[in-house]
Scaffold this motif. Structure first.
Motif, PDB file in Angstrom:
ATOM      1  N   ASP A 150      -8.285  58.756  49.605  1.00 59.17           N
ATOM      2  CA  ASP A 150      -8.235  58.915  47.906  1.00 59.17           C
ATOM      3  C   ASP A 150      -9.965  58.617  47.084  1.00 59.17           C
ATOM      4  O   ASP A 150      -9.741  57.774  46.565  1.00 59.17           O
ATOM      5  N   HIS A 151     -10.305  59.374  46.086  1.00 58.32           N
ATOM      6  CA  HIS A 151     -11.843  59.688  45.931  1.00 58.32           C
ATOM      7  C   HIS A 151     -10.989  59.812  44.086  1.00 58.32           C
ATOM      8  O   HIS A 151     -11.930  60.143  42.947  1.00 58.32           O
ATOM      9  N   THR A 205      -0.697  59.397  43.366  1.00 53.01           N
ATOM     10  CA  THR A 205      -0.221  57.827  44.236  1.00 53.01           C
ATOM     11  C   THR A 205       0.377  56.689  44.156  1.00 53.01           C
ATOM     12  O   THR A 205       1.900  57.264  42.821  1.00 53.01           O
ATOM     13  N   GLN A 206       0.084  55.770  44.248  1.00 55.40           N
ATOM     14  CA  GLN A 206       1.111  54.877  44.282  1.00 55.40           C
ATOM     15  C   GLN A 206       1.725  54.394  42.396  1.00 55.40           C
ATOM     16  O   GLN A 206       2.159  54.225  41.851  1.00 55.40           O
ATOM     17  N   ALA A 207       0.375  54.597  41.592  1.00 51.26           N
ATOM     18  CA  ALA A 207       0.642  54.609  40.555  1.00 51.26           C
ATOM     19  C   ALA A 207       1.225  55.283  39.458  1.00 51.26           C
ATOM     20  O   ALA A 207       1.379  54.918  38.196  1.00 51.26           O
ATOM     21  N   ASN A 208       1.336  56.753  40.030  1.00 49.46           N
ATOM     22  CA  ASN A 208       2.179  57.769  39.175  1.00 49.46           C
ATOM     23  C   ASN A 208       3.763  57.685  39.650  1.00 49.46           C
ATOM     24  O   ASN A 208       4.221  57.614  39.224  1.00 49.46           O
ATOM     25  N   VAL A 209       3.862  56.588  40.696  1.00 51.17           N
ATOM     26  CA  VAL A 209       5.468  55.798  40.692  1.00 51.17           C
ATOM     27  C   VAL A 209       6.036  55.137  39.982  1.00 51.17           C
ATOM     28  O   VAL A 209       5.560  53.642  40.277  1.00 51.17           O
ATOM     29  N   VAL A 210       7.136  55.313  39.693  1.00 58.29           N
ATOM     30  CA  VAL A 210       7.733  54.558  38.671  1.00 58.29           C
ATOM     31  C   VAL A 210       9.053  53.993  39.726  1.00 58.29           C
ATOM     32  O   VAL A 210       9.350  55.610  40.216  1.00 58.29           O
ATOM     33  N   CYS A 211       9.488  52.836  39.591  1.00 61.82           N
ATOM     34  CA  CYS A 211      10.245  52.229  40.185  1.00 61.82           C
ATOM     35  C   CYS A 211      11.772  52.297  39.502  1.00 61.82           C
ATOM     36  O   CYS A 211      11.775  51.475  38.798  1.00 61.82           O
ATOM     37  N   GLY A 212      12.614  53.009  39.360  1.00 57.32           N
ATOM     38  CA  GLY A 212      13.977  53.715  38.559  1.00 57.32           C
ATOM     39  C   GLY A 212      14.804  52.598  39.000  1.00 57.32           C
ATOM     40  O   GLY A 212      15.553  52.912  38.309  1.00 57.32           O
ATOM     41  N   LEU A 258     -10.551  45.738  49.620  1.00 59.41           N
ATOM     42  CA  LEU A 258     -10.732  46.866  50.252  1.00 59.41           C
ATOM     43  C   LEU A 258     -11.750  48.130  49.425  1.00 59.41           C
ATOM     44  O   LEU A 258     -10.387  48.313  48.900  1.00 59.41           O
ATOM     45  N   SER A 259     -12.323  48.776  49.623  1.00 54.35           N
ATOM     46  CA  SER A 259     -11.613  50.431  49.291  1.00 54.35           C
ATOM     47  C   SER A 259     -10.971  50.971  49.567  1.00 54.35           C
ATOM     48  O   SER A 259      -9.871  51.101  50.277  1.00 54.35           O
ATOM     49  N   SER A 260     -11.027  52.040  48.613  1.00 54.97           N
ATOM     50  CA  SER A 260      -9.631  52.717  48.777  1.00 54.97           C
ATOM     51  C   SER A 260      -9.637  53.621  50.260  1.00 54.97           C
ATOM     52  O   SER A 260      -8.419  53.875  50.951  1.00 54.97           O
ATOM     53  N   ALA A 261     -10.676  53.928  50.841  1.00 50.74           N
ATOM     54  CA  ALA A 261     -10.539  54.386  52.045  1.00 50.74           C
ATOM     55  C   ALA A 261     -10.240  53.727  53.330  1.00 50.74           C
ATOM     56  O   ALA A 261      -9.647  53.366  53.838  1.00 50.74           O
ATOM     57  N   ALA A 262     -11.058  52.424  53.002  1.00 51.05           N
ATOM     58  CA  ALA A 262     -10.744  51.164  53.330  1.00 51.05           C
ATOM     59  C   ALA A 262      -9.572  50.631  54.108  1.00 51.05           C
ATOM     60  O   ALA A 262      -9.027  50.210  54.710  1.00 51.05           O
ATOM     61  N   ILE A 303     -18.388  55.298  43.980  1.00 53.68           N
ATOM     62  CA  ILE A 303     -17.347  55.099  44.444  1.00 53.68           C
ATOM     63  C   ILE A 303     -16.586  53.897  44.799  1.00 53.68           C
ATOM     64  O   ILE A 303     -17.443  53.203  45.648  1.00 53.68           O
ATOM     65  N   ASP A 304     -15.650  52.617  44.328  1.00 56.15           N
ATOM     66  CA  ASP A 304     -15.130  51.505  44.605  1.00 56.15           C
ATOM     67  C   ASP A 304     -16.479  50.688  44.933  1.00 56.15           C
ATOM     68  O   ASP A 304     -16.692  49.629  45.461  1.00 56.15           O
ATOM     69  N   PRO A 305     -17.032  50.750  43.718  1.00 56.01           N
ATOM     70  CA  PRO A 305     -18.641  49.045  43.333  1.00 56.01           C
ATOM     71  C   PRO A 305     -17.416  48.273  43.967  1.00 56.01           C
ATOM     72  O   PRO A 305     -16.464  47.756  43.922  1.00 56.01           O
ATOM     73  N   GLU A 306     -18.202  47.164  44.341  1.00 54.94           N
ATOM     74  CA  GLU A 306     -18.007  45.638  44.366  1.00 54.94           C
ATOM     75  C   GLU A 306     -16.485  45.575  45.604  1.00 54.94           C
ATOM     76  O   GLU A 306     -16.004  44.227  45.426  1.00 54.94           O
ATOM     77  N   LYS A 307     -16.354  46.681  46.401  1.00 53.67           N
ATOM     78  CA  LYS A 307     -15.566  46.235  47.126  1.00 53.67           C
ATOM     79  C   LYS A 307     -16.367  46.241  48.789  1.00 53.67           C
ATOM     80  O   LYS A 307     -16.847  46.129  49.031  1.00 53.67           O
TER      81      LYS A 307
END
Length: 288
Positions: free
Chosen positions: A220-221, A95-102, A266-270, A172-176
């Motif tokens: 993405d869940h 996911t984007q969280a796994n990508v490091v901008c080197g 928005l939720s991850s899906a939305a 899944i994605d509370p409060e979104k």
């Protein structure tokens, strides 16, 4: 001759990992392209692709998982000569969280439909069609038994879309903000599940056959289940208003101005589904 390797990394949602280059680089400053770089002494294209991807993004791929999309040459204005590169393609569950901008300004996943809207590196311009073909021919496989979800978007006479503000209770994605809908029960098909979930959450019973399949999405869940799941999204135009909606789940279920909808948390899906629908010809045919 300038020789380099490039990698088209496609995530489960069909997005392409792209680098926005710095203004001070020698080749194609300020443009968007694939992660990759020059071959070092003794390296072939494939080895350089693995190394450059790791250095620029932090992603590690097996050298045998790279599929070559061919070697290309083009005249480079930046170096004043010919460039030769080999492009490889690979799918990732990162996911984007796994990508490091080197390297570069940023390294982000971009929907393939939006890539051509950016100023592109010449190598990307030449090969983007091959990446699209490869992605379509190699769809993401979520596994033998993915969780299945049905989502529903209703479009009112103003062109506003029905969305649900979730409360603090969902896994899944509370409060979104997300779509009305939910799990497809065992033995149930997507469309009957969409009708059932809409009635359970809003009290609205749509006539049989009135819901139209928009698209199937990989969602993405990871935070909830650690998985990529499958959601089919169904849509319909309606004369209903907020007064006709009985919110039986979440904080509120209301029709939302499309401009406002794009800016909601928005939720991850939305996050993928709402812009895709609002930008579609199907939505344009429903909106006034």
């Amino acid at each position: 001759m300038h020789r380099f390797a490039a990698v088209a990394v496609i995530d489960p949602q069909g997005r392409l990992l792209m680098q926005e280059r710095d203004d001070d680089v020698l080749h194609e400053p300020g443009r968007w392209g694939y992660p990759g770089g020059d071959l070092e002494a003794g390296e072939d294209f494939r080895a350089a692709a693995v190394r450059e991807l790791r250095e620029e993004t932090g992603l590690v791929v097996d050298i045998h998982d790279l599929e070559s999309l061919g070697v290309r040459r083009f005249r480079s204005d930046g170096c004043g000569g010919d460039d030769e590169f080999e492009l490889f393609a690979v799918r990732t569950i990162a996911t984007q969280a796994n990508v490091v901008c080197g390297e570069g300004r940023q390294m982000v996943f971009v929907h393939l439909d939006d890539v051509a809207d950016r100023p592109l590196h010449r190598a990307t311009e030449l090969t983007l069609h091959r990446v699209r073909e490869w992605s379509e021919a190699h769809p993401f496989d979520p596994g033998p038994d993915p969780r299945r979800f049905a989502g529903i978007i209703l479009v009112d006479r103003r062109g506003w879309i029905l969305l649900q503000e979730r409360d603090e209770h969902p896994r899944i994605d509370p409060e979104k903000w997300g779509l009305a809908g939910g799990h497809v029960d065992p033995g149930e098909d997507f469309e009957p599940a969409a009708h059932r979930e809409l009635e359970e959450e809003t009290g609205v019973r749509m006539p049989a056959g009135s819901l139209r399949l928009f698209r199937e999405f990989v969602v993405d869940h990871h935070e909830a289940y650690g998985s990529w799941d499958v959601m089919q999204v169904f849509v319909a135009a309606t004369d209903l208003t907020d007064a006709d909606i009985d919110c039986r789940e979440g904080r509120q279920i209301v029709f939302v101005d499309p401009t406002v909808a794009r800016g909601l948390d928005l939720s991850s899906a939305a996050t993928d589904i709402v812009p895709a629908f609002l930008d579609s010809d199907l939505y344009a045919s429903m909106a006034p």
